[in-house]
Design an enzyme around this catalytic site. Structure first.
Site, PDB file in Angstrom:
ATOM      1  N   HIS A  51       6.594 -15.387  47.359  1.00 43.42           N
ATOM      2  CA  HIS A  51       7.805 -15.612  46.571  1.00 43.42           C
ATOM      3  C   HIS A  51       7.494 -15.697  45.080  1.00 43.42           C
ATOM      4  O   HIS A  51       8.382 -15.542  44.251  1.00 43.42           O
ATOM      5  CB  HIS A  51       8.525 -16.878  47.031  1.00 43.42           C
ATOM      6  N   HIS A  96       2.686 -16.699  51.847  1.00 42.78           N
ATOM      7  CA  HIS A  96       4.116 -16.378  51.785  1.00 42.78           C
ATOM      8  C   HIS A  96       4.802 -17.176  50.667  1.00 42.78           C
ATOM      9  O   HIS A  96       5.462 -16.608  49.799  1.00 42.78           O
ATOM     10  CB  HIS A  96       4.741 -16.693  53.151  1.00 42.78           C
ATOM     11  N   GLU A  97       4.618 -18.478  50.696  1.00 42.19           N
ATOM     12  CA  GLU A  97       5.361 -19.330  49.771  1.00 42.19           C
ATOM     13  C   GLU A  97       4.832 -19.225  48.344  1.00 42.19           C
ATOM     14  O   GLU A  97       5.605 -19.148  47.396  1.00 42.19           O
ATOM     15  CB  GLU A  97       5.288 -20.799  50.211  1.00 42.19           C
ATOM     16  N   GLU A 102      12.619 -12.553  52.031  1.00 41.99           N
ATOM     17  CA  GLU A 102      11.713 -13.145  53.018  1.00 41.99           C
ATOM     18  C   GLU A 102      10.741 -12.100  53.532  1.00 41.99           C
ATOM     19  O   GLU A 102       9.568 -12.368  53.743  1.00 41.99           O
ATOM     20  CB  GLU A 102      12.498 -13.751  54.195  1.00 41.99           C
TER      21      GLU A 102
HETATM   22 ZN    ZN Z   1      10.242 -17.618  52.298  1.00 43.89          ZN
END
Ligand code: ZN
Length: 712
Positions: A455, A450-451, A509
């Site tokens: 992103h 995710h990070e 997100e």
């Molecule tokens: Zn995030």
């Protein structure tokens, strides 16, 4: 002892969680991996952080400090033997349990107002029973008598919430100033800003004369002129406050600031490099003299201290609780890198050029060169404040963020903390064991993807300045969603934030979570995390992690409904809205892949026993393609500034339908677990060594950990 007359249903809304969800903040192996110098460095930072505990208590309510002293004194006096206390007090076992639950929730929130929601909580036992318990210890009774009227005080519902005093709420950022108005607070905020003074470490007090004092947290009350951020010591005010004055008064929280400053000096002795050393020098100066300029400098050294073994931050940091939103709550933490995870994360970043092409868009929609976002995952040794966040992105000073940078850290052991061996709601019995075993690792993989890749990936198609494009405008890329050349992009001056507005954060997100769900199915990537051998094997250890991560996402999508307000039909939390979207994507892949089972209770029209069914063997064939189809749209609409299509897609899928709103949400609220409170370890210097002591995840363990922090 007063117990005010409020109706039972109002009162029950404010009762303490019984019991609160008490979880251990596990740190031992990570602390023991540090060398002796790093351990001492971490120890003194913890001392500096926790030495501010009383400041936090004082920032919550006037009674919190006395309640704290009462809880600690009672425990110290009885040596944690509450069975004997109960006998002497003549109260029921149930009452004793209620008391301990209250004490644990109080310590976990550093005060008698919830750090999440800012509302007061009151003990579940009767005031008579509490009084009887207090009466068993002379030492505790002294403190109890200072606060006994406050535990149950519920005269006004306004007073049950933090906020502007003039609106009937409570705020100790304006101590002993019941008549201070919102306009006065706002005017003074602007005035202080115009003097080039940062307000984070201040409070405002209205004096009996009608003049105002600007209280500044510092160890010294007599600060040398050379150490002051401004020359002036007081001002005559004008405008609406004409005729009144404002004077600077140093020495707020002086006892604590002195201990903190000393501990920072000790930490400096064990710094690993010049930045750490200079940072603690500035911290010590700031806490001793109240200089915010020194604190700004500490943060400059902090952002330059890249990837340290022991990470920290200390000061008046987050401003959520001051109704004016400018004064900071005391906060301090010491944390350390998880060496194994850091290694996996950097391998993942190195392999990004091989992983990103696996995402459902061509290179037209991807950056030429992958730049990994600034992200570190840490394990927390100690975190002082009213609550522990799952991640932090600081400093908050815009001055530094804009030009010098910031750090973005996720707190691994906070995220993964869970009560030992407790059944997880909405997970089927046959999945419970696997879920308990694999949940933490699955979450680690998910956070990393995710990070770092989530992103970090994806390009924005832009006209960067008039007539200049970062794509071939004559031959525009073909959208994989429509099969046609794209027709929209970011115009000069437009940014992702300005185009997508308030929906943007949750949408982004969701995009990052979808990347994690798509790439988490890739067994080569799972191998990077040390799971399996890279071959697709859903029945192997990597397959279990994948299954756990899909179940956990679906579960988050269900529990997310707590954060959806049926009256405004709005989501209150960006990440939870994102997870609900992904649950809907799973469900859209068909009941043979994902469905929710439940019992319909015909008598009162509710559902019970809700469980999530995901067919593990269909994650690759059904789950991943559904996620990728949705992710492709999220990415393409984002890349092309197509806010119309993006809004239709995202608000469409997160619009909570009748069944979820009326059946599932009540079931989620019924089974909601109280918010977590963390039991934290202590460190002690013994001879030449630093000794770490962990405590059981119980109310008694929690209280004991505070009792052992003698410097608070
Ligand atoms: Zn995030």
């Amino acid at each position: 002892m007063r117990l005010t007359n409020i109706d039972a249903s109002t009162r029950s809304q404010y009762l303490a969680d019984d019991p609160p969800t008490i979880v251990p903040l596990a740190i031992k192996p990570h602390f023991e991996a540090l060398n002796p110098q790093e351990q001492k460095y971490a120890h003194y930072i913890s001392v500096a952080a926790f030495a501010g505990t009383r400041i936090v208590l004082r920032q919550v309510s006037p009674e919190s400090e006395a309640i704290y002293d009462f809880i600690i004194a009672l425990h110290a006096d009885c040596g944690g033997d509450y069975a004997t206390v109960r006998k002497h007090a003549g109260v029921s076992e149930e009452d004793m349990k209620h008391y301990l639950s209250y004490a644990a929730q109080f310590l976990g929130n550093a005060g008698n107002y919830k750090s999440f929601g800012d509302s007061k909580f009151i003990p579940k036992l009767s005031s008579e029973a509490l009084e009887a318990i207090a009466g068993t210890s002379k030492k505790a009774l002294v403190h109890f008598q200072k606060c006994e009227g406050s535990f149950y005080e519920t005269k006004t519902t306004g007073g049950m919430h933090l906020g502007y005093p003039s609106a009937g709420h409570l705020s100790t950022y304006y101590p002993d100033s019941p008549d201070i108005t919102r306009e006065e607070i706002e005017y003074l905020a602007e005035f202080v800003r115009d003097q080039q003074l940062l307000p984070e470490n201040t409070r405002i007090k209205e004096l009996p004369s009608g003049d105002f004092a600007l209280l500044i947290a510092s160890a010294t009350s007599d600060v040398a002129d050379s150490d002051r951020d401004v020359k002036e010591k007081s001002w005559q005010l004008s405008g609406p406050l004409k005729g009144k004055s404002l004077k600077m008064v140093y020495g707020d929280h002086a006892v604590e600031m002195s201990k903190i400053s000393e501990a920072c000096k000790s930490a400096k002795e064990y710094a690993a490099n010049d930045n750490e050393s200079a940072m603690h020098e500035e911290y010590a100066k700031s806490f001793s003299t109240g200089s915010m300029n020194a604190h700004l400098d500490s943060q400059r050294h902090w952002i330059r201290d890249k990837g340290p073994q022991v990470e920290c931050n200390i000061g008046f940091i987050e401003t959520y609780r001051d109704p004016q939103g400018i004064r900071g709550e005391w906060e301090g933490f010491a944390a350390m890198v998880n060496k194994e995870r850091t290694r996996a994360f950097s391998k993942l970043v190195e392999s990004a050029p091989a992983q990103i092409p696996k995402l459902p868009w061509g290179k037209d929609f991807e950056k030429d060169k992958f730049l990994s976002p600034d992200f570190t995952s840490l394990e927390v040794l100690s975190f002082a404040g009213s609550g522990i966040p799952a991640g932090i992105n600081i400093p908050n000073y815009d001055l530094i963020r804009q030009t010098e940078g910031f750090k973005n850290v996720s707190l691994g052991n906070v995220l993964s903390a869970k009560p030992p061996d407790e059944k997880v709601p909405f997970i089927r019995d046959e999945d419970q064991q696997m879920y308990q075993r694999c949940g933490t690792e699955a979450f680690e993989v998910q956070v990393g993807l995710h990070e770092l890749l989530g992103h970090g990936c994806g390009k924005l198609l832009q006209e960067t300045e008039k007539g200049v494009y970062n794509f071939d405008v004559k031959n525009p890329p073909v959208s994989p969603v429509t099969g046609k050349p794209i027709e929209t992009w970011y115009k000069p001056g437009e940014t992702w934030g300005s185009v997508f507005g308030g929906m943007g954060p949750s949408y982004e997100e969701c995009r990052a979570e979808c990347v994690a769900m798509a790439l988490g199915c890739d067994f080569e990537i799972l191998k990077i995390f040390g799971l399996g051998d890279g071959k697709e094997d859903i029945d192997g250890p990597a397959g279990d992690i994948l299954y756990a991560s899909y179940l956990s996402m679906a579960r988050a999508g269900v529990t997310a409904l707590q954060y959806w307000d049926p009256n405004s039909r709005k989501w209150g939390q960006a990440h939870m809205q994102a997870r609900h979207a992904i649950l809907q994507v799973f469900l859209s892949a068909g009941p043979e892949f994902c469905r929710l089972d439940y019992k319909d209770k015909s008598d009162d029209n509710t559902i019970t026993d809700l469980t999530i069914h995901i067919d593990k063997t269909k994650i690759i064939s059904h789950g991943r393609p559904a996620v990728e189809k949705f992710l492709q749209k999220l990415q393409v609409f984002k890349a092309t500034a197509d806010v119309k299509a993006g809004t239709d897609l995202y608000l469409g899928i997160t619009d909570v339908n009748k069944w979820f709103a009326e059946k599932v949400r009540p079931e989620v609220l019924r089974r909601a677990q109280p918010r977590k409170v963390f039991v934290q370890a202590n460190t002690f210097i013994e001879g030449d060594k630093v000794v770490l002591k962990e405590y059981p995840a119980t109310a008694e363990g929690m209280i004991q950990s505070y009792v052992n922090r003698k410097y608070v």
